[in-house]
Design a protein around this motif. Structure first.
Motif, mmCIF file in Angstrom:
data_model
loop_
_atom_site.group_PDB
_atom_site.id
_atom_site.type_symbol
_atom_site.label_atom_id
_atom_site.label_comp_id
_atom_site.label_asym_id
_atom_site.label_seq_id
_atom_site.Cartn_x
_atom_site.Cartn_y
_atom_site.Cartn_z
ATOM 1 N N ARG A 1 33.683 -53.324 27.851
ATOM 2 C CA ARG A 1 33.837 -52.377 26.744
ATOM 3 C C ARG A 1 33.531 -50.975 27.227
ATOM 4 N NH1 ARG A 1 31.408 -53.575 20.704
ATOM 5 N NH2 ARG A 1 32.811 -52.152 19.565
ATOM 6 N N ASP A 2 34.426 -50.021 26.912
ATOM 7 C CA ASP A 2 34.164 -48.620 27.210
ATOM 8 C C ASP A 2 34.189 -47.841 25.899
ATOM 9 O OD1 ASP A 2 36.846 -48.202 26.531
ATOM 10 O OD2 ASP A 2 37.521 -48.110 28.607
ATOM 11 N N ARG A 3 34.180 -46.530 25.989
ATOM 12 C CA ARG A 3 34.087 -45.720 24.768
ATOM 13 C C ARG A 3 35.332 -45.845 23.883
ATOM 14 N NH1 ARG A 3 34.592 -39.663 27.436
ATOM 15 N NH2 ARG A 3 36.744 -39.873 28.237
ATOM 16 N N ASP A 4 36.448 -46.307 24.462
ATOM 17 C CA ASP A 4 37.679 -46.460 23.696
ATOM 18 C C ASP A 4 37.887 -47.872 23.160
ATOM 19 O OD1 ASP A 4 38.473 -43.774 24.118
ATOM 20 O OD2 ASP A 4 39.192 -44.310 26.127
ATOM 21 N N GLY A 5 37.001 -48.802 23.501
ATOM 22 C CA GLY A 5 37.139 -50.170 23.026
ATOM 23 C C GLY A 5 37.103 -51.178 24.156
ATOM 24 N N TRP A 6 37.605 -52.388 23.889
ATOM 25 C CA TRP A 6 37.570 -53.460 24.867
ATOM 26 C C TRP A 6 38.753 -53.357 25.835
ATOM 27 C CZ3 TRP A 6 33.755 -56.998 25.610
ATOM 28 C CH2 TRP A 6 32.783 -57.119 24.618
ATOM 29 N N ARG A 7 38.487 -53.756 27.083
ATOM 30 C CA ARG A 7 39.504 -53.747 28.129
ATOM 31 C C ARG A 7 39.449 -55.074 28.892
ATOM 32 N NH1 ARG A 7 42.878 -49.244 27.428
ATOM 33 N NH2 ARG A 7 41.594 -47.635 26.436
#
Length: 354
Positions: A130-136
């Motif tokens: 998970r990063d600041r833009d959501g799950w990857r």
């Protein structure tokens, strides 16, 4: 060879005379198609239509009857339909449990075609972060059927030490679906190959571990067995034709009887499971037992039809030859002795009393 839609050979889990409009609509639409089961794009469009028109309150017997009937017409078509319906059921279950996924963020809608990619392979691992833009999602997932043709998929990925389910769009630069290797002689159009994910945007469906723990997991596994059974019932039709020919000897009737009793037993197992699945205290064990019974019946059908009919239909009857090859590949989704070992483990631990 008998038409699989003939009253003697149509795979039927419900009793004669019970109306099943979903099955009728699906088969009627299939009858008007060119390339049903062989033209992947057209069959996927049909599968999306079938999923969109299913009753919201469909039962297990409704689903399994539909899948068996489609497999009776074409095994590859059932192999394309089954994961799409399974994905819709998974998303529906998550929604009912208050875990609705934000599918609009990955462009999914009523016209999406879905796969379910949950296999693991040695040396391959799909990681979720998970990063600041959501799950990857990053890594490689093996055995992803039709990934080059589908719009979306539900994919299991590792979230720490647990597997978690995610929805992902497949037609993006961050997703690279391989074209092979795929040298199959059965299920030829249903290519199952690895997919590489490179920080692909994903939406979680349920919490970590939910996918494998959810009650519907066992129901989906039996749905695959219903496809195996439906495909094998059409081979029973070929044996029935052979036993009715002028001059047919007793051996042709012995082969027919062996197949008939095996498939009848599998039908009883599927019907019994449909009645019990929602209340069964150990649905995974129930699913294991049913899949083992159905797989054994289909193996019997393949072996007996080969002995009874000889090589001619395998080389001169294209639908028959394709059905046999498709079933042989599809049945390998059953893990044989490994699945039986799980059943034996459950019994040795005191679970699974009759």
């Amino acid at each position: 060879m008998s038409d699989p839609r003939d009253s003697m050979t149509l795979p039927r889990l419900t009793e004669e005379g019970q109306a099943d409009s979903a099955v009728a609509r699906a088969l009627d639409a299939a009858a008007d198609m060119d390339g049903f089961g062989t033209d992947v794009a057209a069959t996927l469009d049909w599968a999306v239509m079938v999923g969109a028109t299913r009753p919201l309150d469909h039962s297990a017997i409704d689903d399994w009857s539909l899948l068996a009937s489609v497999a009776g017409r074409d095994v590859a078509a059932a192999r394309i339909l089954e994961p799409h319906l399974d994905a819709l059921d998974i998303l529906g279950q998550a929604r009912r449990e208050g875990c609705e996924a934000a599918l609009e963020s990955i462009g999914a809608g009523t016209g999406s075609s879905w796969g379910v990619f949950a296999a693991e392979g040695p040396g391959l691992r799909l990681e979720a972060h998970r990063d600041r833009d959501g799950w990857r999602l990053s890594g490689t997932k093996p055995w992803c059927s039709l990934a080059q043709q589908l719009t979306h998929a539900l994919v299991t990925a590792w979230d720490g030490d647990e597997r978690r389910l995610f929805a992902v769009a497949l037609r993006t630069p961050e997703v690279d679906a391989h074209a092979g290797p795929w040298h199959a002689r059965g299920l030829v159009p249903v290519v199952s190959a690895p997919v590489d994910f490179t920080s692909a945007a994903a939406v979680p469906v349920g919490e970590a571990g939910w996918y494998l723990r959810r009650p519907g997991f066992a129901r989906g596994g039996i749905g695959v067995a219903a496809c195996w059974w439906g495909g094998a019932v059409a081979l029973r039709g070929a044996l029935l034709d052979a036993a009715r020919r002028p001059g047919a000897d007793q051996l042709s009737r012995v082969h027919l009887a062996r197949v008939d009793t095996a498939l009848w037993n599998a039908r009883l197992a599927l019907r019994s499971a449909a009645e019990a699945i929602d209340a069964d205290p150990d649905p995974a064990l129930l699913a294991g037992r049913v899949r083992a019974v159905v797989a054994a019946a289909v193996e019997t059908t393949l072996a007996e039809s080969a002995r009874a009919l000889g090589p001619l239909p395998l080389v001169a009857d294209e639908p028959h030859a394709r059905r046999v090859a498709d079933l042989q590949i599809y049945l390998r989704q059953h893990h044989g002795e490994r699945d039986l070992a799980r059943i034996g483990t459950s019994l040795s631990e005191g679970r699974g009393a009759w």
